[in-house]
Design an enzyme around this catalytic site. Structure first.
Site, PDB file in Angstrom:
ATOM      1  N   ASP A 259       0.854  -1.196   0.000  1.00  0.00           N
ATOM      2  CA  ASP A 259       0.000   0.000   0.000  1.00  0.00           C
ATOM      3  C   ASP A 259       0.887   1.242   0.000  1.00  0.00           C
ATOM      4  OD1 ASP A 259      -2.059  -1.779   0.530  1.00  0.00           O
ATOM      5  OD2 ASP A 259      -1.896  -1.449   2.693  1.00  0.00           O
TER       6      ASP A 259
HETATM    7  N1  URA Z   1      -0.773  -6.013   4.010  1.00  0.00           N
HETATM    8  C1  URA Z   1      -1.282  -4.772   4.028  1.00  0.00           C
HETATM    9  O1  URA Z   1      -2.283  -4.527   4.682  1.00  0.00           O
HETATM   10  N2  URA Z   1      -0.655  -3.818   3.320  1.00  0.00           N
HETATM   11  C2  URA Z   1       0.454  -4.037   2.616  1.00  0.00           C
HETATM   12  O2  URA Z   1       0.987  -3.115   1.993  1.00  0.00           O
HETATM   13  C3  URA Z   1       0.979  -5.335   2.607  1.00  0.00           C
HETATM   14  C4  URA Z   1       0.341  -6.303   3.316  1.00  0.00           C
END
Ligand code: URA
Length: 241
Positions: A105
């Site tokens: 993310d």
């Molecule tokens: N899980 C998440 O919630 N975000 C990420 O970026 C990777 C794994």
């Protein structure tokens, strides 16, 4: 077999450093070809010659590069962003063109691989290959033992129950989670589901790859032994019996 090329061109393309810096490395005797210290101007064939830098064999197949990036928060894991935010691709060399292996993310920090090796990317991102990913999740509050057990045994999310995971407290409010699925925002949703929303998320390991020395925004090429270890890690897991 490919055409012999100048060493600085081969090594710059493999992501070792810029051509100018590679030339200095050659002059300093840090580059060895087939066991002999290389000279400036020397050519090599990346398909057949063993090229070492500082004693480490480098993966110089002209067609394949691998970078390990420590992604800072606020950078998106796509090749371009309609909202104009900075992208991970802008943090690594422009040529050859590489793509992120899976996604973090925008607000998630930590290790992310980039490559132009589509075949291994597919294996690394496919859930049935089960490559482990380790995260440090800074959460609101401190999850009790029962909440950690739920993370381990499976949490009901809107797209189904999560597979067994490893979860342990490393300090108050910080959970180390190891998962091998790659669902969208999975760690955030798992922590939310147990009542402890994530306030900061950092990926600290991808299969066999760790690096605590890379600062935010820094990257390095994978060593040949790391590429091999990654390929070994990306093998299908047998279906549950
Ligand atoms: N899980 C998440 O919630 N975000 C990420 O970026 C990777 C794994």
């Amino acid at each position: 077999m490919s055409e012999p090329e100048r060493l600085q061109k081969i090594l710059a393309r493999a992501g070792i450093a810029s051509r100018r810096v590679v030339e200095e490395m050659i002059e300093d005797g840090r580059v060895v070809v087939n066991g002999e210290v290389a000279e400036l101007g020397q050519r090599a064939d990346p398909d057949v010659d063993a090229i070492e830098v500082d004693g480490v064999l480098v993966g110089v197949r002209p067609d394949t590069v691998w970078y390990l990036l420590n992604k800072p928060a606020g950078v998106v894991s796509t090749a371009s962003d309609p909202q104009g935010r900075p992208t991970v691709v802008q943090l690594v060399p422009e040529e050859p063109r590489v793509f992120p292996v899976g996604r973090l993310d925008a607000e998630t920090e930590g290790l992310l691989l980039l490559t132009n090796d589509g075949e291994v990317t597919h294996r690394l991102t496919h859930p049935s290959y089960g490559v482990e990913k380790e995260y440090l999740a800074h959460v609101e509050g401190t999850p009790a033992r029962g909440a950690l057990r739920r993370l381990r045994e499976g949490v009901e999310l809107e797209d189904g129950i999560t597979a067994p995971a490893t979860a342990a407290m490393v300090s108050p409010g910080v959970v180390r989670l190891v998962i091998h699925e790659g669902r969208n925002r999975q760690v955030r949703r798992m922590c939310e589901a147990i009542g402890h929303p994530v306030v900061r998320l950092v990926r600290t390991r991808i299969g066999p790859l760790v690096d605590t020395a890379l600062g935010p925004g820094e990257w390095r090429p994978l060593r040949q032994d790391e590429v091999r270890a990654l390929e070994r890690a990306a093998v299908p897991t047998p279906p549950p019996t």
